[in-house]
Write a protein that holds these residues in place. Structure first.
Motif, PDB file in Angstrom:
ATOM      1  N   PRO A 101      65.707  83.326  32.539  1.00  0.00           N
ATOM      2  CA  PRO A 101      65.199  83.523  31.182  1.00  0.00           C
ATOM      3  C   PRO A 101      64.005  82.629  30.870  1.00  0.00           C
ATOM      4  N   PHE A 102      63.317  82.940  29.759  1.00  0.00           N
ATOM      5  CA  PHE A 102      62.042  82.317  29.447  1.00  0.00           C
ATOM      6  C   PHE A 102      62.154  81.424  28.210  1.00  0.00           C
ATOM      7  N   PRO A 103      61.851  80.127  28.355  1.00  0.00           N
ATOM      8  CA  PRO A 103      61.885  79.245  27.187  1.00  0.00           C
ATOM      9  C   PRO A 103      60.723  79.543  26.243  1.00  0.00           C
ATOM     10  N   ILE A 104      61.014  79.607  24.949  1.00  0.00           N
ATOM     11  CA  ILE A 104      59.997  79.894  23.938  1.00  0.00           C
ATOM     12  C   ILE A 104      60.193  78.943  22.762  1.00  0.00           C
ATOM     13  N   GLN A 105      59.117  78.656  22.055  1.00  0.00           N
ATOM     14  CA  GLN A 105      59.215  77.742  20.919  1.00  0.00           C
ATOM     15  C   GLN A 105      58.056  77.954  19.966  1.00  0.00           C
ATOM     16  N   VAL A 106      58.253  77.491  18.731  1.00  0.00           N
ATOM     17  CA  VAL A 106      57.208  77.602  17.727  1.00  0.00           C
ATOM     18  C   VAL A 106      57.249  76.392  16.807  1.00  0.00           C
ATOM     19  N   LYS A 107      56.095  76.030  16.304  1.00  0.00           N
ATOM     20  CA  LYS A 107      55.961  75.009  15.270  1.00  0.00           C
ATOM     21  C   LYS A 107      55.187  75.630  14.113  1.00  0.00           C
ATOM     22  N   VAL A 108      55.815  75.678  12.960  1.00  0.00           N
ATOM     23  CA  VAL A 108      55.177  76.223  11.764  1.00  0.00           C
ATOM     24  C   VAL A 108      54.867  75.062  10.827  1.00  0.00           C
ATOM     25  N   THR A 109      53.601  74.934  10.476  1.00  0.00           N
ATOM     26  CA  THR A 109      53.175  73.853   9.584  1.00  0.00           C
ATOM     27  C   THR A 109      52.688  74.455   8.271  1.00  0.00           C
ATOM     28  N   ILE A 110      53.242  73.982   7.179  1.00  0.00           N
ATOM     29  CA  ILE A 110      52.790  74.379   5.848  1.00  0.00           C
ATOM     30  C   ILE A 110      52.018  73.208   5.253  1.00  0.00           C
ATOM     31  N   GLU A 111      50.744  73.442   4.988  1.00  0.00           N
ATOM     32  CA  GLU A 111      49.893  72.439   4.346  1.00  0.00           C
ATOM     33  C   GLU A 111      49.263  73.067   3.106  1.00  0.00           C
ATOM     34  N   GLY A 112      49.837  72.746   1.954  1.00  0.00           N
ATOM     35  CA  GLY A 112      49.321  73.337   0.724  1.00  0.00           C
ATOM     36  C   GLY A 112      49.504  74.834   0.726  1.00  0.00           C
ATOM     37  N   ASP A 113      48.390  75.578   0.675  1.00  0.00           N
ATOM     38  CA  ASP A 113      48.471  77.040   0.652  1.00  0.00           C
ATOM     39  C   ASP A 113      48.130  77.664   2.004  1.00  0.00           C
ATOM     40  N   GLN A 114      48.192  76.865   3.084  1.00  0.00           N
ATOM     41  CA  GLN A 114      47.863  77.345   4.429  1.00  0.00           C
ATOM     42  C   GLN A 114      49.106  77.297   5.317  1.00  0.00           C
ATOM     43  N   MET A 115      49.238  78.298   6.200  1.00  0.00           N
ATOM     44  CA  MET A 115      50.326  78.322   7.185  1.00  0.00           C
ATOM     45  C   MET A 115      49.723  78.325   8.591  1.00  0.00           C
ATOM     46  N   TYR A 116      50.175  77.389   9.413  1.00  0.00           N
ATOM     47  CA  TYR A 116      49.719  77.266  10.797  1.00  0.00           C
ATOM     48  C   TYR A 116      50.909  77.527  11.718  1.00  0.00           C
ATOM     49  N   VAL A 117      50.731  78.459  12.651  1.00  0.00           N
ATOM     50  CA  VAL A 117      51.798  78.839  13.565  1.00  0.00           C
ATOM     51  C   VAL A 117      51.338  78.551  14.989  1.00  0.00           C
ATOM     52  N   ASP A 118      52.106  77.754  15.731  1.00  0.00           N
ATOM     53  CA  ASP A 118      51.692  77.295  17.054  1.00  0.00           C
ATOM     54  C   ASP A 118      52.820  77.527  18.058  1.00  0.00           C
ATOM     55  N   PHE A 119      52.538  78.353  19.067  1.00  0.00           N
ATOM     56  CA  PHE A 119      53.526  78.668  20.097  1.00  0.00           C
ATOM     57  C   PHE A 119      53.313  77.855  21.384  1.00  0.00           C
ATOM     58  N   THR A 120      52.514  76.816  21.330  1.00  0.00           N
ATOM     59  CA  THR A 120      52.247  75.989  22.503  1.00  0.00           C
ATOM     60  C   THR A 120      53.551  75.499  23.118  1.00  0.00           C
ATOM     61  N   GLY A 121      53.635  75.586  24.449  1.00  0.00           N
ATOM     62  CA  GLY A 121      54.827  75.155  25.161  1.00  0.00           C
ATOM     63  C   GLY A 121      55.750  76.285  25.559  1.00  0.00           C
ATOM     64  N   SER A 122      55.442  77.512  25.129  1.00  0.00           N
ATOM     65  CA  SER A 122      56.259  78.656  25.531  1.00  0.00           C
ATOM     66  C   SER A 122      55.924  79.063  26.960  1.00  0.00           C
ATOM     67  N   ALA A 123      56.771  79.871  27.551  1.00  0.00           N
ATOM     68  CA  ALA A 123      56.691  80.213  28.974  1.00  0.00           C
ATOM     69  C   ALA A 123      55.375  80.888  29.340  1.00  0.00           C
ATOM     70  N   PRO A 124      54.915  80.681  30.567  1.00  0.00           N
ATOM     71  CA  PRO A 124      53.738  81.423  31.056  1.00  0.00           C
ATOM     72  C   PRO A 124      54.048  82.915  31.145  1.00  0.00           C
ATOM     73  N   GLN A 125      52.996  83.741  31.167  1.00  0.00           N
ATOM     74  CA  GLN A 125      53.187  85.179  31.333  1.00  0.00           C
ATOM     75  C   GLN A 125      53.922  85.444  32.633  1.00  0.00           C
ATOM     76  N   THR A 126      54.686  86.527  32.641  1.00  0.00           N
ATOM     77  CA  THR A 126      55.536  86.822  33.779  1.00  0.00           C
ATOM     78  C   THR A 126      55.057  88.068  34.518  1.00  0.00           C
ATOM     79  N   LYS A 127      55.545  88.246  35.710  1.00  0.00           N
ATOM     80  CA  LYS A 127      55.157  89.384  36.559  1.00  0.00           C
ATOM     81  C   LYS A 127      56.022  90.598  36.214  1.00  0.00           C
ATOM     82  N   SER A 128      56.104  90.917  34.943  1.00  0.00           N
ATOM     83  CA  SER A 128      56.832  92.093  34.479  1.00  0.00           C
ATOM     84  C   SER A 128      56.217  92.502  33.143  1.00  0.00           C
TER      85      SER A 128
END
Length: 583
Positions: free
Chosen positions: A255-282
């Motif tokens: 299986p593939f590890p996945i993760q997200v960091k959501v940052t709320i700063e005032g009226d802005q939303m930042y979504v960051d998936f850094t650290g999730s699994a590399p693309q797979t051969k499927s």
């Protein structure tokens, strides 16, 4: 006409007229298409953008396309408009997943630039799922390892040039797809939708003038952006995270590890998936534009899903994913089943934001998968070749004040519909043996998760091919605040010789013979709150309605029932202790 002389009522009338045009374009495609996946399921999207490529309106349909119309138009602007190579009468075809497409090759996009008085005014655009596009397998490939196996690629090409169709492209399509009349028929349905939008835009600009319509467009975008900022501003500032695992692919990778960091700063939303699994051969990878579409949907759910959808809504949404990851795949990654990772990306944000957004906006986890399948073979009556593709219904998670919805499409499908059994049997010549709720004892809670479905298809002649992909086989829907997880999704097969191939998920591909039955089983949603807090009367009614077994009523919900009348006999000690502690 100067801006000072244009009253707000007129601007709002024009805004609503633009929304109506988007709906009319959508209806035109549905009524003229050849494929049940389009005219029954409504697996497509259509809309209008301005000359900058900003989405102004999008007709109902697959909300998984919520960012893809914008990226389609941007690809046209980059390749043609900015270089001065776009002419009146041009019409562009594009299904490139990595540059303007965002999904898979079967989702074919068409873009029609609209010129008024010789000047570019905007673009009409739509994107439809073609049932067949000439890949290595009919429908779509569940075990492809690179994009070249998945079908024809249209890298932003001129299907029409100054009003004249490019017959070469049409002949390439006709010579490479298994059902050319259906695929080309769907192409013409898309063209009819675009020309409907073009006609209406010319009419409205003729009535009010292009300058006034442009002012209405700016008002629409600005109002939406302001409202969106106000909605995000109501979410507490902070960093919210979630992580998990995606199911193995059909080749056994993961299986593939996945993760997200959501940052709320005032009226802005930042979504960051850094650290999730590399693309797979499927083919379970998703390209960046597909990721954006998924996040736009859950962003609306976290803010206000009732607002009119245009690009102004998403000006304060910022999305990041590493290139070459499973959430930002690069060529030549296989993406035929892109929706699996797309849905998991959305689910991560769902988990991260559920505790902090307004109560009731998000539920416990749902069955997540599009549940896409492909069946192909020879019609048992007509003898004609058929290809059936479609999504599958499943169970949604429970909310803080209600049970989860049963037998609904996943968030990626949105305003789409199931194909009736009668249509399936008549159109494709196999038999639907079962279409029932999957009432597995799972997703228990004070409010229980919704139920999935069991859909059986029996081959009525030999050499019928079945394939599909279902996420949530290894990692069922999650519960919240003591709610239990849901049941898994998967496929099992009942062969004519009596062999039972047990439930399996992630991906399946089997050659069926006359009398074999393929069953699609979708998972239940997660529960919300402890099962011991569910009122005993509701548990008794669930048992009476055959939603919950009498054994589960005792072991999971702590309620003892009389087997014949379902009268409440009492509750177990654990439930008593829970009630005492709660009070």
């Amino acid at each position: 006409m100067s801006s000072k002389k244009v009253d707000l009522i007129t601007l709002d009338i024009i805004r609503d007229s633009l929304l109506a045009i988007g709906e009319e374009m959508f209806i035109a495609v549905a009524r003229t298409s050849k494929s049940p996946i389009i005219y029954e399921t409504l697996d497509f999207a259509s809309g209008i953008t301005d000359k900058k490529g900003r989405l102004l309106t999008q007709g109902n349909g697959a909300c998984g396309f919520l960012g893809m119309l914008t990226s389609l138009v941007h690809s046209v602007i980059e390749k043609y408009t900015e270089k001065g190579n776009l002419k009146e009468g041009d019409l562009i075809i594009c299904n490139d997943p990595y540059g303007g497409g965002g999904s898979h090759l079967q989702d074919v996009g068409l873009v029609l630039p609209v010129f008024i008085d010789g000047e570019l005014f905007g673009y009409c655009v739509n994107k439809c799922h073609w049932s067949e596009l000439g890949g290595k397998d009919p429908g779509y490939a569940v075990d492809s390892t690179e994009i070249y196996q998945e079908g024809l690629q249209f890298p932003c090409l001129k299907l029409f040039e100054e009003g004249k169709i490019n017959e070469t492209i049409v002949e390439i399509i006709r010579s490479n797809v298994r059902l050319p009349d259906m695929s080309i028929g769907d192409m013409w349905a898309q063209i009819s939708g675009l020309r409907t939008g073009q006609k209406r835009l010319i009419e409205i600009c003729g009535k009010y003038g292009t300058r006034t319509v442009d002012q209405a467009i700016e008002r629409l975008i600005q109002n939406s952006a302001e409202f969106s900022r106000s909605q995000v501003g109501q979410i507490p500032d902070g960093i919210y995270t979630a992580s998990g695992m995606m199911d193995k692919d059909i080749m056994g990778n993961g299986p593939f590890p996945i993760q997200v960091k959501v940052t709320i700063e005032g009226d802005q939303m930042y979504v960051d998936f850094t650290g999730s699994a590399p693309q797979t051969k499927s083919p379970i990878n998703v390209a960046y534009d597909g990721l954006v579409s998924a996040i736009r949907s859950v962003f609306l759910a976290c803010t206000d899903s009732s607002q009119n959808v245009n690009d102004g809504v998403f000006e304060n949404l910022h999305i990041k994913a590493e290139k070459g990851s499973i959430f930002n795949a690069i060529r030549p990654a296989a993406v035929s089943c892109y929706y699996e990772s797309m849905q998991y990306a959305q689910d991560l944000i769902w988990q991260a934001m559920l505790p902090v957004v307004e109560k009731g906006k998000l539920t416990a986890g749902h069955f997540i998968t599009v549940g896409a399948y492909s069946i192909s073979g020879t019609h048992s009556v007509t003898g004609e070749t058929f290809v059936d593709v479609g999504p599958t219904l499943g169970g949604w998670g429970a909310g803080f004040d209600r049970d989860g919805d049963s037998a609904q499409f996943c968030t990626g499908d949105g305003e789409t519909y199931n194909i009736p059994a009668e249509v399936l049997e008549a159109k494709f010549g196999y038999r639907v043996t079962e279409y029932s709720l999957n009432t597995t004892d799972a997703g228990a809670g004070e409010h229980r998760g919704g139920y999935g479905i069991i859909l059986g298809h029996e081959a009525l002649n030999d050499d019928m091919t079945f394939s599909g992909t279902y996420g949530r086989f290894e990692y069922p829907a999650w519960g919240f605040e003591g709610g239990k997880e849901g049941a898994p999704s998967g496929f099992d097969f009942l062969l004519k010789d009596g062999t039972h191939v047990p439930l399996q998920g992630t991906g399946s591909k089997i050659q069926m013979h006359k009398g074999d039955v393929a069953r699609m089983v979708t998972g239940t949603g997660g529960g919300y709150g402890s099962p011991l807090a569910r009122p005993a009367e509701k548990v008794a009614m669930d048992v009476k309605n055959e939603y919950v077994s009498i054994d589960a009523a005792e072991k999971i919900y702590g309620v003892l029932l009389e087997p014949e009348t379902f009268a409440i006999l009492g509750v177990i000690d654990e439930r008593k202790k829970f009630s005492e502690k709660a009070s």
